[in-house]
Design a protein around this motif. Structure first.
Motif, PDB file in Angstrom:
ATOM      1  N   LEU A   1       0.837  -1.201   0.000  1.00  0.00           N
ATOM      2  CA  LEU A   1       0.000   0.000   0.000  1.00  0.00           C
ATOM      3  C   LEU A   1       0.873   1.253   0.000  1.00  0.00           C
ATOM      4  N   VAL A   2       1.904   1.265   0.836  1.00  0.00           N
ATOM      5  CA  VAL A   2       2.793   2.432   0.907  1.00  0.00           C
ATOM      6  C   VAL A   2       3.458   2.680  -0.436  1.00  0.00           C
TER       7      VAL A   2
ATOM      8  N   LYS B   1      13.362   7.331   3.404  1.00  0.00           N
ATOM      9  CA  LYS B   1      13.595   8.770   3.497  1.00  0.00           C
ATOM     10  C   LYS B   1      12.334   9.587   3.280  1.00  0.00           C
ATOM     11  N   ASN B   2      11.413   9.031   2.510  1.00  0.00           N
ATOM     12  CA  ASN B   2      10.212   9.806   2.193  1.00  0.00           C
ATOM     13  C   ASN B   2       9.017   9.477   3.083  1.00  0.00           C
ATOM     14  N   VAL B   3       9.256   8.729   4.168  1.00  0.00           N
ATOM     15  CA  VAL B   3       8.172   8.342   5.078  1.00  0.00           C
ATOM     16  C   VAL B   3       8.519   8.744   6.506  1.00  0.00           C
ATOM     17  N   THR B   4       7.555   9.348   7.185  1.00  0.00           N
ATOM     18  CA  THR B   4       7.690   9.674   8.606  1.00  0.00           C
ATOM     19  C   THR B   4       6.578   8.974   9.372  1.00  0.00           C
ATOM     20  N   VAL B   5       6.965   8.090  10.304  1.00  0.00           N
ATOM     21  CA  VAL B   5       5.984   7.353  11.106  1.00  0.00           C
ATOM     22  C   VAL B   5       5.667   8.167  12.356  1.00  0.00           C
TER      23      VAL B   5
ATOM     24  N   ILE C   1      -0.192   5.788  11.915  1.00  0.00           N
ATOM     25  CA  ILE C   1      -0.326   7.049  11.178  1.00  0.00           C
ATOM     26  C   ILE C   1       1.058   7.399  10.655  1.00  0.00           C
ATOM     27  N   PHE C   2       1.168   7.612   9.375  1.00  0.00           N
ATOM     28  CA  PHE C   2       2.458   7.995   8.807  1.00  0.00           C
ATOM     29  C   PHE C   2       2.249   9.018   7.695  1.00  0.00           C
TER      30      PHE C   2
END
Length: 345
Positions: free
Chosen positions: A271-272, A316-320, A333-334
């Motif tokens: 999904l991500v 690098k392009n994802v913040t949890v 939630i990210f």
């Protein structure tokens, strides 16, 4: 104000020679409660060509808000309407809905059992409960996808529509599609249905809405990716489904909320990876907020789910922002930081 009018045949107390009486509601400027009960009543507007022969005719004439900048208000003080066992012309029902949209306060309208006169000189039964909120927000609850309900709403100035059906079998998809497309001011659409069909998703195709919420309890494999991708103005998407499947999401999306019964660890990363990249020029700090909540699969070790958090945090392009497993339920939630327009080359 209350009208209880049975027809002549069912009420022996009514003299056969009693003539037709018409009552126009336009003069009731202080009326806040209206009850119409009995099949001796016909609800219509001045344009009605009804063939019914009622004892009492209730006339409700309303200017279509979509055709008038500052329409005059009919029943300006009304707060609660109950209509039961009443015949209603097709134009009369539309006039009723148009009246609600001219008001700047909350109104409830309980259509317990009304009979809509249709073109074929037949009568179609309709039951619905309507809550008209502020800012031209309509909440409709009904048992099925009645086409005459859609037709009565066609082209009205509705900004937010929430519809709850028992069953949507798709037989009136064209009527629903035409009505939704006619709501030129519609920004928010919420649909809740126990049993849907692919036609429900087809009816959404190409709408210029900003927010969409779908709750479908059964037949959840009907999600149509093409319909979602066609919503080019969509910013917020909320899905309550039993089983998640890969979707083609619009690039305009900013907030994605998915709630489902169970999801495999591999499907989360999938999904991500398929989330929109938002490569159009919409700002330098654009990010997609994604909220997921689902039950973990019983025979899958929890370690496989917790490993997802570690994988996401390495990107690098994802913040949890949140990752939590409690009582077999995973909530996360990210943010996925989208590619800046200036970076494209």
């Amino acid at each position: 104000m209350r009208f209880d009018i049975p027809d002549k045949q069912s009420s022996p107390t009514i003299c056969p020679s009693v003539s037709y009486v018409q009552f126009n509601l336009s003069s009731c400027i202080k009326l806040n409660y209206l009850v119409l009960n009995g099949n001796g009543i016909l609800l219509s507007d001045c344009a009605s060509t009804s063939t019914a022969e009622p004892l009492v005719g209730i006339v409700l004439t309303s200017v279509d808000p979509s055709q008038c900048v500052d329409p005059p208000r009919v029943l300006p003080s009304i707060e609660d309407i109950k209509i039961c066992d009443v015949t209603c012309s097709s134009t009369g029902l539309r006039s009723l809905f148009g009246t609600l949209l001219t008001l700047d306060h909350v109104v409830t309208c309980d259509l317990r059992m009304i009979y809509i006169e249709c073109e074929e000189a037949a009568e179609i039964e309709l039951c619905a409960f309507i809550h008209k909120d502020l800012n031209n927000s309509f909440n409709i609850q009904t048992n099925n996808d009645n086409p005459y309900l859609f037709k009565a709403l066609h082209g009205l100035n509705i900004k937010s529509l929430s519809a709850k059906w028992g069953v949507f079998d798709g037989s009136h998809e064209e009527s629903l599609s035409q009505s939704l497309a006619s709501f030129t001011q519609l920004e928010t659409l919420s649909i809740q249905v126990w049993s849907g069909s692919p036609e429900l998703w087809k009816a959404l195709h190409g709408l210029n809405i900003k927010s969409l919420s779908i709750i479908e309890y059964l037949n959840v494999d009907h999600v149509e990716s093409q319909s979602l991708a066609s919503l080019t103005q969509l910013e917020t998407l909320t899905l309550y489904v039993k089983k998640y499947k890969q979707l083609e999401l619009p690039q305009s999306l900013k907030y994605l909320n998915i709630y489902c019964n169970a999801l495999l660890p591999s499907k989360i990363l999938e999904l991500v990876d398929t989330l929109p990249t938002c490569t159009q020029k919409v700002g330098s700090n654009l990010k997609l907020s994604c909220s997921l909540a689902f039950l973990t699969v019983v025979n899958i070790p929890l370690e496989e789910y917790t490993a997802i958090q570690q994988e996401l945090e390495t990107r690098k392009n994802v913040t949890v922002e949140r990752f939590q497993i409690t009582d077999g339920k995973l909530e996360t939630i990210f943010f996925k930081h989208c590619q800046k327009f200036n970076d494209l080359s």
